[in-house]
Design an enzyme around this catalytic site. Structure first.
Site: not given
Ligand code: NAP
Length: 284
Positions: A51, A95, A118
């Site tokens: 990422k 995460q 997200d």
């Protein structure tokens, strides 16, 4: 026909890089994603690195905050609270998975919905389900982008989703429904799974079992999107029996190299989207 997520991603990222350049000139500010990594799970570390690399590639500023796996929920929420308030942070990604003593739901609920790159905050999920504007979850968004890149008709088609997680199965079913597909969702308790997967014009599998979907479970000419990834004797496999399906289907996505890169590309797009929403004061 193979849907290659790496190739599609690199096309999208090159356009995004130009867009970010002009955004920087217009706002005199750089979209900024902060990733919070808890513990040192090797898979999570490698996802986070990928990422960070992708952010750098397109000109998004990224910051990584690493925290020990022993951190308490209260301490973690303090870190997120600061990120929620920091005007120069436009996107926050925690995460997953989290250590077992930390409630994933509590952490996601606590995150600012306008910085939720997200698309997993319940506010954003409920907006998605009621067909209002929301930042879309990255993996399902990437899948829709893959289908549209090949002009695959979704409207009116029967889409079957195998798996019903909050991360993939449920939101991709919702997005396919939004695109006017008729959608069936299947899971561990589905009886005679093959009789349902065989009806699919579009078959999305997010289970995580190597070669779980065999040729005799798929209608000839179907479109197959492979989300699952699992490692067997050191090698990564998708959920579809790719080699045997290649001549049987009209499209199949690579795995690895399909949905994975597209998920990261969606994250980059979402970071820019969150930045612009904050600049334009768009309320969610
Ligand atoms: P998950 O939360 O473990 O969900 C797996 C789903 O598979 C569950 O809904 C489960 O049903 C269903 N399932 C398990 N065995 C089944 C069976 N025999 N028949 C039918 N359904 C069955 O996992 P996830 O987060 O959705 O991820 C799924 C896979 O996708 C994993 O391999 C993950 O690594 C991969 N993934 C890849 C990306 C990417 O970017 N490439 C992103 C996210 C996930 P129940 O609900 O009934 O238990």
């Amino acid at each position: 026909m193979i849907i290659d997520g790496k190739v599609l991603s690199s096309e999208i990222r090159s356009d995004l890089k130009k867009e970010i350049e002009s955004i920087k000139n217009k706002y005199n500010e750089t979209p900024h994603l902060t990733v919070v990594l808890i513990g040192n799970d090797p898979a999570s570390e490698s996802y986070v690195k990928a990422k960070e690399r992708a952010c750098k590639q397109v000109g998004i500023k990224s910051t990584l905050i690493t925290l020990p796996s022993t951190i308490s929920l209260e301490e973690l929420l303090k870190v997120i609270d600061e990120l929620n308030k920091e005007k120069l942070v436009h996107g926050i990604l925690v995460q997953l998975p989290l250590p077992s003593h930390i409630s994933q739901d509590t952490v996601i609920d606590f995150m600012s919905q306008i910085k939720d790159v997200d698309g997993l905050h319940p506010h954003n999920i409920s907006r998605l389900h009621t067909l209002r504007y929301s930042v879309l979850p990255c993996t399902p968004k990437g899948i829709i982008t893959m289908l549209k890149s090949k002009d695959i008709q979704i409207e009116g088609k029967h889409a079957v989703v195998v798996g019903r997680s909050n991360l993939v199965g449920k939101p991709i079913a919702q997005l396919l429904l939004k695109e006017n597909a008729s959608v069936s969702i299947t899971h561990r308790y589905t009886e005679d799974l093959a009789s349902i997967t065989k009806q699919a014009d579009i078959l999305v599998c997010a289970v995580g079992k190597a070669k779980f979907i065999a040729k005799d479970m798929v209608k000839k000419g179907a479109v197959c999107i492979d989300v699952g990834l699992s490692r067997v004797e050191g090698k990564l496999y998708g959920d579809f029996d790719f080699d045997n399906l290649l001549d049987h289907v009209s499209y199949i996505s690579k795995a690895p190299g399909g949905v994975g890169p597209m998920t990261i590309t969606s994250l980059l797009e979402n970071t820019v989207e969150c930045f612009l929403n904050q600049k334009k004061d768009i309320k969610l």
